[in-house]
Design an enzyme around this catalytic site. Structure first.
Site, mmCIF file in Angstrom:
data_model
loop_
_atom_site.group_PDB
_atom_site.id
_atom_site.type_symbol
_atom_site.label_atom_id
_atom_site.label_comp_id
_atom_site.label_asym_id
_atom_site.label_seq_id
_atom_site.Cartn_x
_atom_site.Cartn_y
_atom_site.Cartn_z
ATOM 1 N N CYS A 95 -2.932 1.178 7.353
ATOM 2 C CA CYS A 95 -4.100 0.204 8.495
ATOM 3 C C CYS A 95 -4.340 1.276 9.685
ATOM 4 C CB CYS A 95 -2.550 -0.770 8.977
ATOM 5 S SG CYS A 95 -0.975 1.133 9.311
ATOM 6 N N GLU A 99 4.653 -4.227 12.488
ATOM 7 C CA GLU A 99 3.671 -3.668 12.204
ATOM 8 C C GLU A 99 2.503 -3.860 12.049
ATOM 9 O OE1 GLU A 99 1.197 -1.081 11.157
ATOM 10 O OE2 GLU A 99 2.570 -0.086 9.501
ATOM 11 N N ASN A 149 0.661 -1.023 -0.217
ATOM 12 C CA ASN A 149 -0.002 -0.019 0.140
ATOM 13 C C ASN A 149 0.794 0.847 -0.173
ATOM 14 O OD1 ASN A 149 0.466 -0.741 2.492
ATOM 15 N ND2 ASN A 149 -1.026 0.827 3.729
ATOM 16 N N GLU A 157 7.750 2.832 14.706
ATOM 17 C CA GLU A 157 8.433 2.726 13.985
ATOM 18 C C GLU A 157 8.838 4.570 13.482
ATOM 19 O OE1 GLU A 157 7.257 0.886 10.204
ATOM 20 O OE2 GLU A 157 8.688 -0.222 10.603
#
Length: 497
Positions: free
Chosen positions: A298, A264, A167, A473
């Site tokens: 997400c 993640e 994505n 992150e």
């Protein structure tokens, strides 16, 4: 006559789509297997790339291992490695036009949005370069059990396998390789088979800036072959972004050999709309946010939790606002939301919409393919109301432009509903009172909490609670996951202290 969109969609000239970047060279694949990537809006072939097999993964892992164990990279100063990161940033800027055309064709993001985001992606490499001068890679510590002098030293974790989804490849690559390279790690970057173009572009940039051989290795593989990286004992750490299902598998494999891992993963993020929120403004904000990469994000705020007395008004406002979103070609400047990334993703989203209807939710708008588009993997902006928080569309990540409005009894119940999920990636509180936003936000079990908008910030830290992942992150938090802490206790004070 050539249209504006045809010009923007012009062919991207990747130099070696038929090869892998391993050990500082473009090497021939071990087989003739290839992957076809199709344009999200036209369904026409966009790119054909080599598909890695076991032998290619083995070669990439060996190159990264050799570069870490025997190469100069871990021995360079942080400032020297930062110089390469700054060069990478300039490389991203120089190739931004190409990158911004690859991204919509593979994933469905608007071309204009890709152009804007690439500015921040280049800056991300520089922000990590800046940490070379400020991060405490080595600091003095006072021994408590003998010895004259103590040091805490933060050293590179070793060889990293960075596995990215389809994505947002260009940004997710930066979030993984920038901190890894600054730390002194070497990397095997595994691109998604659905969106490999920008990973190959990053390999070209790495080559152009003279990154030492084996420091960054890039290949594209499907799931079964990718798992070989996770199992490989030469790989010290896995950094993965993707589905929670895949994350569970990776975590279990890493657990078998105690490999370092950051994950993640998915989300089912809640927007908690309090009783003083402006409903029209809230609806406009949520609708606009859900247009990002056609809802394939997400951290999207897809569960809209509101008091029962305001449910119908918010549902009407969302249906009105979201239904007016202009869906079309991501290269058309008038388009506000593009297609989904692939046919199976469109079918998945439509399947969830069917489940929502079957389970009794109110379909307020959308639910199918836009009538004016006869090709491309499009889904209408869709809003459900009266959604039960235990229903399928409220529990499972849809990854498409589908919003669910869930009624709550009161503020306490809204918090309970927001937290009643296996996920905990993102959330937001909509209220005119910043103190209420802070108080409610502290009760939400999610890695990020926004106020009156969709918010994420990789400059601070990004990641999730619960099954939305492990680790963070971005920022200093993101760098720490690529480092091991070593305690040194010496019998005398070394020179320079």
């Amino acid at each position: 006559m050539t249209s504006t969109t045809d010009t923007a969609r012009s062919t991207v000239a990747l130099r070696h789509p038929d090869r892998f970047f391993i050990g500082g060279e473009w090497v021939a694949p071990s087989s003739d297997a290839t992957i076809d990537v199709f344009d999200t809006a036209t369904e026409e072939l966009f790119l054909r790339v080599a598909e890695a097999q076991a032998a290619d993964v083995d070669r990439a892992a060996a190159a990264a291992r050799t570069a870490f164990d025997d190469g100069p990279w871990p021995e360079l100063s942080h400032a020297e490695r930062a110089g390469y990161l700054r060069a990478m940033a300039e490389g991203v800027r120089a190739r931004a036009d190409e990158a911004s055309r690859i991204w919509p064709s593979e994933s469905g993001i608007l071309h204009s949005a890709a152009q804007a985001r690439l500015v921040g992606i280049a800056n991300f490499y520089e922000s990590y370069a800046d940490l070379a001068d400020t991060y405490p890679f080595e600091e003095r510590a006072t021994p408590t059990a003998g010895g004259a002098f103590g040091l805490l030293v933060r050293e590179p974790v070793g060889v990293v396998a960075a596995i990215i989804p389809w994505n947002g490849p260009m940004s997710l690559i930066a979030h993984k390789i920038a901190p890894a390279l600054l730390a002194g790690c070497t990397v095997v970057l595994k691109a998604s088979p659905e969106a490999p173009g920008n990973a190959l572009l990053i390999a070209e940039i790495a080559e152009s800036v003279g990154l030492p051989p084996g420091v960054l290795n890039v290949l594209t593989a499907d799931r079964e072959v990718s798992e070989l990286l996770v199992r490989d004992p030469r790989i010290d750490k896995i950094s993965f972004t993707g589905s929670t299902v895949a994350g569970r598998r990776i975590a279990s494999l890493c657990g078998d050999r105690i490999a370092r891992v950051t994950l993640e993963l998915g989300g089912k993020s809640a927007a908690v709309v309090l009783d003083d929120a402006d409903l029209e403004r809230t609806a406009a904000t949520l609708s606009a946010a859900e247009c990002s990469i056609s809802g394939q994000v997400c951290s999207s705020l897809t569960r809209i939790i509101v008091g029962r007395s305001r449910h119908d008004a918010l549902l009407e406002a969302l249906a009105s606002t979201f239904s007016k979103v202009r869906v079309g070609d991501p290269f058309d400047p008038a388009t506000e939301m593009g297609p989904l990334a692939m046919s199976r993703q469109r079918d998945r989203v439509l399947g969830y919409i069917e489940k929502g209807v079957a389970e009794g939710a109110t379909l307020a708008t959308g639910g199918g393919r836009p009538a004016h588009l006869d090709r491309g993997w499009y889904v209408e902006p869709t809003v459900f109301g009266n959604v039960d928080n235990h229903s399928t569309i409220a529990r499972e990540e849809i990854f498409g432009p589908v919003l669910s409005v869930i009624p709550a009894d009161d503020e306490a119940d809204a918090v309970r509903v927001a937290n009643d999920t296996i996920y905990g990636l993102n959330s937001s509180v909509f209220t005119s009172d910043v103190e209420r936003a802070r108080a409610v936000g502290r009760k939400l079990r999610s890695g990020t909490v926004g106020h009156n908008n969709f918010r994420t910030d990789f400059g601070i830290a990004f990641g999730g609670f619960k099954q939305s992942g492990l680790g963070r992150e971005g920022g200093k938090e993101g760098l720490s996951h690529y480092l091991e802490t070593k305690t040194m206790i010496l019998e005398d004070v070394p020179e320079g202290y």
